[in-house]
Structures are given as structure tokens and as C-alpha cells.
Design a protein around this motif. Structure first.
Motif, short mmCIF file in Angstrom:
data_model
loop_
_atom_site.label_atom_id
_atom_site.label_comp_id
_atom_site.label_asym_id
_atom_site.label_seq_id
_atom_site.Cartn_x
_atom_site.Cartn_y
_atom_site.Cartn_z
N ALA A 38 0.83 -1.20 0.00
CA ALA A 38 0.00 0.00 0.00
C ALA A 38 0.86 1.25 0.00
CB ALA A 38 -0.93 0.00 1.21
N GLN A 39 1.99 1.23 0.74
CA GLN A 39 2.84 2.40 0.82
C GLN A 39 3.61 2.65 -0.46
OE1 GLN A 39 5.19 1.61 4.32
NE2 GLN A 39 3.75 2.64 5.65
N ALA A 40 3.64 1.69 -1.36
CA ALA A 40 4.37 1.87 -2.61
C ALA A 40 3.67 2.86 -3.53
CB ALA A 40 4.53 0.52 -3.32
N ASP A 41 2.39 3.16 -3.30
CA ASP A 41 1.70 4.16 -4.09
C ASP A 41 2.33 5.52 -3.84
OD1 ASP A 41 -0.04 2.24 -5.02
OD2 ASP A 41 -1.51 2.60 -3.44
N PHE A 42 2.81 6.16 -4.90
CA PHE A 42 3.51 7.44 -4.75
C PHE A 42 3.11 8.36 -5.89
CE2 PHE A 42 6.98 10.16 -6.15
CZ PHE A 42 7.22 10.90 -5.00
N PRO A 43 2.90 9.64 -5.55
CA PRO A 43 2.94 10.25 -4.22
C PRO A 43 1.60 10.17 -3.51
CG PRO A 43 2.69 11.94 -5.87
CD PRO A 43 2.80 10.64 -6.63
N GLN A 44 1.64 10.19 -2.20
CA GLN A 44 0.43 10.16 -1.40
C GLN A 44 0.04 11.54 -0.89
OE1 GLN A 44 1.47 7.34 1.67
NE2 GLN A 44 1.04 5.56 0.37
N ARG A 45 0.95 12.50 -1.05
CA ARG A 45 0.69 13.89 -0.65
C ARG A 45 1.59 14.79 -1.49
NH1 ARG A 45 3.74 11.35 3.19
NH2 ARG A 45 5.76 12.31 3.73
N ASP A 46 1.49 16.08 -1.29
CA ASP A 46 2.29 17.02 -2.05
C ASP A 46 3.79 16.78 -1.84
OD1 ASP A 46 -0.01 18.16 -2.95
OD2 ASP A 46 0.11 19.95 -1.68
N VAL A 47 4.56 17.01 -2.87
CA VAL A 47 6.01 16.83 -2.82
C VAL A 47 6.67 18.17 -2.49
CG1 VAL A 47 8.08 16.22 -4.14
CG2 VAL A 47 5.94 14.93 -4.48
N ARG A 48 7.54 18.15 -1.52
CA ARG A 48 8.26 19.34 -1.07
C ARG A 48 9.61 19.41 -1.79
NH1 ARG A 48 11.29 19.36 4.69
NH2 ARG A 48 11.77 21.59 4.96
N MET A 49 9.86 20.50 -2.50
CA MET A 49 11.12 20.71 -3.20
C MET A 49 11.94 21.75 -2.42
SD MET A 49 13.38 20.81 -5.75
CE MET A 49 12.76 20.17 -7.32
N ILE A 50 13.08 21.34 -1.85
CA ILE A 50 13.94 22.25 -1.11
C ILE A 50 14.94 22.89 -2.07
CG2 ILE A 50 15.74 22.45 0.65
CD1 ILE A 50 14.38 20.23 2.20
N VAL A 51 14.89 24.22 -2.17
CA VAL A 51 15.89 24.98 -2.92
C VAL A 51 16.80 25.63 -1.88
CG1 VAL A 51 16.31 26.90 -4.48
CG2 VAL A 51 14.35 25.39 -4.86
N PRO A 52 18.07 25.24 -1.81
CA PRO A 52 18.95 25.71 -0.73
C PRO A 52 19.54 27.09 -0.96
CG PRO A 52 20.15 24.18 -2.10
CD PRO A 52 18.75 24.24 -2.67
N TRP A 53 18.81 27.94 -1.63
CA TRP A 53 19.20 29.33 -1.87
C TRP A 53 18.01 30.23 -1.59
CZ3 TRP A 53 24.13 30.35 -2.36
CH2 TRP A 53 24.99 29.43 -2.95
N PRO A 54 18.25 31.51 -1.31
CA PRO A 54 17.13 32.43 -1.14
C PRO A 54 16.32 32.55 -2.43
CG PRO A 54 19.16 33.38 -0.26
CD PRO A 54 19.56 32.15 -1.02
N ALA A 55 15.09 32.98 -2.29
CA ALA A 55 14.23 33.17 -3.46
C ALA A 55 14.78 34.29 -4.34
CB ALA A 55 12.81 33.49 -3.01
N GLY A 56 14.54 34.16 -5.63
CA GLY A 56 14.89 35.25 -6.55
C GLY A 56 16.07 34.97 -7.45
N GLY A 57 16.89 33.97 -7.14
CA GLY A 57 18.04 33.66 -7.97
C GLY A 57 17.69 32.75 -9.13
N GLY A 58 18.70 32.43 -9.94
CA GLY A 58 18.48 31.58 -11.10
C GLY A 58 18.07 30.17 -10.73
N ALA A 59 18.72 29.59 -9.73
CA ALA A 59 18.39 28.22 -9.31
C ALA A 59 16.95 28.15 -8.80
CB ALA A 59 19.35 27.75 -8.23
N ASP A 60 16.53 29.18 -8.11
CA ASP A 60 15.16 29.22 -7.60
C ASP A 60 14.16 29.27 -8.74
OD1 ASP A 60 13.12 29.65 -5.46
OD2 ASP A 60 12.95 31.62 -6.41
N ALA A 61 14.40 30.15 -9.71
CA ALA A 61 13.46 30.31 -10.82
C ALA A 61 13.35 29.03 -11.65
CB ALA A 61 13.91 31.47 -11.71
#
Length: 335
Positions: A38-61
């Protein structure tokens, strides 16, 4: 999720009526086996994407754009969370500690792959705790000058630095970063000396310094400076590459000036180590669909970033090779 939620009423009635130890063991085993199915069903909820930089830079965009497209292939959403600090380690340590079920993923950049491992800067940080599953961009660094600097070309910038050592102000990310290594390699290749000023965080700080006249030029990707380039407040004078960027035909590669110097940035997507293979496959497929979409290809090219896909079977080998080449360049400069 407990075994109780995975068994039918009839199964639990049977379990309640069992009196022999062997039969009870068999039923409990069936319940245990049912859980991972049952747990193999993916995704079961929203996926969180961590961007390790402040908002506004190229990597963030870029991370936001491709994630918005990737969620179209998933039954849930992908949301971006910016967690800057410690040259990307703050966010990536959270990624490494997340449950390895695919519901938390993150972005690796140059600093994540080179700067942190090279200097052993953050105790406990290791790429071994992460599972890269795709590379989506690979772009060259470039030198961008402010309109008010008075420099209109790469040759003018180098001539000024040669005539007056230490006076031409160049903004870069802190020591150990790709742009910092690039400016030191450029000094060694040309025999000039710049006044190097470092800015922690994303390239947004350097763009602001260019606009205010605090620095004459800066090194990062053309994509990172797309806003001030398109407004005319800054000018790209050279790209640290061996080939012409078709998105910026007016910016020559440094190879045209007889210099072999290729440095740049990239975006790699990763999950926590030990994430199940089928979950990795689902994530990789969703992001590959997003990458190959006309919308992403046109958008990423329009901001001057070079798309460059590698899947999960290739990206680990590419990272190892990239580290080896970069560490060798650092050794030559005693950095």
C-alpha cells in the motif's frame, strides 16, 4: 499507516478467531506484507522541493518552473521551499534527514557538489546521504559589467585590470564557489589582478551591486543576470566557455581570445538516500517529461540557460567526473 487499515473486516474477523500460534503468525505475516504494497503508491501527498538558496536567484526560478511542469504528471502538487544558509548545506541537511519516501526532494548546485565536500565545511554533510536522480541544466559562467562601469568589451576590462592592478571590482560568490575559482583562474590565465569582492547568497546581491555601482563586473551565469541584461543596465562581455551560447550570440566565448577556461553552474535534483527505486523512477519520469516539454525548453533558453538532461543512471558518474576536474584546478591554484 497501520496493518489494521490494510486488512478487510473479514480478515480481522478471521484473525480474532485464530487460536493456534502458527495460524496467528501466518495472518500477522500477511498483514506485514500488505503494508509496503500500500505504501508503494507514490505520491500520497504534495512533494516538497527544497531549494537551498534564497528566493529570486536563477536556481530558484528554474526549480520552480520545472517543478510546476513536473507536477502535471503527478496526482499531487510540488511546492518549493527556500532554505538558504551554510553554502546550501542548511537546506540539504534537512533533505538528507527527510523520510526517504520521495515526498521531499531538493536541488544540488555547484556549491553542494564541490565547495562543501572540498572544504569539509559542514560536519555531517555528505553526498552519500543523497540520491541524485536528474541533471536539468548545465550553463557556463560569464562576466557581466554594469552600464556605468564604462567597459564595453572583455578586452577593455582586461586592459584596465592590467594597467591598474587591483582596481577593477569584480563581484563573485564566496571563496570556494565556482565564480570565485573562475576569477582566480582568469587572473592566472591573463596575468591581471582584480579587486575581488564576494557576496554570500544568490546572484541577486551581485545584480544589486552592479546596479548601484558598487562593483564594475560580476561572474555568474548569463541566466542569473537575465533581468538586468534585458533592461540594458548590464552587458555580458564574455562567457567562460569553449562554444558560443546560441541564446546570447552577442556574448563571445572566452575561447575566441585564446584562453581555455570553462566553468559554470548546474542544477541537479536529488532525493534522500535509500529512497525506493520505483519512487525515484516516478520522480525522474515526471521531471523528464517537464524537461522535454516545449514550454520548459523555450523558457529556459529565453533566459540564457543551457538545458542539459542526465538521468539517474548517468548523473552520479557525471558528478564524480566534475568533482575530479574541479579539484584538480583548485590544487593548481592552491585553493
Amino acid at each position: 499507516m497501520t496493518a489494521h487499515t490494510l486488512l478487510s473486516t473479514r480478515q480481522w474477523s478471521r484473525l480474532a478467531s485464530v487460536t493456534t500460534g502458527s495460524a496467528l503468525a501466518s495472518v500477522l505475516l500477511a498483514a506485514a506484507v500488505a503494508v509496503p504494497v500500500a505504501q508503494a503508491d507514490f505520491p500520497q501527498r504534495d512533494v516538497r522541493m527544497i531549494v537551498p538558496w534564497p528566493a529570486g536567484g536563477g536556481a530558484d526560478a528554474i526549480s520552480r518552473k520545472i517543478s510546476n511542469l513536473a507536477e502535471q504528471a503527478l496526482p499531487t502538487s510540488v511546492y518549493v521551499e527556500n532554505i538558504g544558509g551554510a553554502v546550501t548545506a542548511t537546506g540539504l541537511m534537512q533533505l538528507a534527514k527527510a523520510r526517504p519516501d520521495g515526498h521531499t526532494i531538493g536541488v544540488l548546485t555547484y556549491d553542494s557538489v564541490v565547495t562543501l565536500p572540498r572544504g569539509n565545511m559542514v560536519p555531517g554533510y555528505s553526498l552519500d546521504k543523497l540520491e541524485p536522480f536528474a541533471r536539468v541544466t548545465q550553463e557556463a559562467d560569464a562576466i557581466v559589467v554594469s552600464k556605468q562601469s564604462g567597459y564595453g568589451s572583455y578586452e577593455e576590462l582586461i586592459e584596465a585590470a592590467r594597467a591598474n592592478p587591483g582596481t577593477v571590482r569584480i563581484g563573485v560568490a564566496p571563496e570556494g564557489s565556482g565564480p570565485y575559482l573562475a576569477v582566480r583562474r582568469l587572473e592566472a590565465a591573463t596575468g591581471v589582478s582584480f579587486n575581488v569582492i564576494s557576496y554570500p547568497g544568490s546572484s541577486t546581491a551581485e545584480a544589486e551591486a552592479l546596479l548601484s555601482g558598487e562593483i564594475d563586473g560580476a561572474i555568474s551565469s548569463l541566466g542569473d543576470f537575465s533581468g538586468i541584461l534585458s533592461s540594458g543596465d548590464a552587458l555580458g562581455v564574455v562567457e567562460l566557455s569553449g562554444s558560443q551560447n546560441p541564446a546570447y550570440p552577442e556574448v563571445p566565448p572566452i575561447s575566441e581570445f585564446g584562453i581555455e577556461l570553462e566553468t559554470g553552474s548546474f542544477i541537479v535534483l536529488a532525493a534522500p538516500a535509500n529512497t525506493p527505486e520505483d519512487v525515484i523512477d516516478t520522480l525522474e519520469s515526471a521531471y523528464q517529461d517537464a524537461y522535454e516539454s516545449d514550454e520548459f525548453q523555450q523558457w529556459v533558453t529565453s533566459i540564457g540557460v543551457t538545458p542539459g538532461w542526465l538521468g539517474s543512471e548517468e548523473v552520479d558518474e557525471w558528478i564524480a567526473s566534475y568533482q575530479q576536474r574541479t579539484f584538480a584546478a583548485m590544487d593548481e591554484l592552491n585553493l
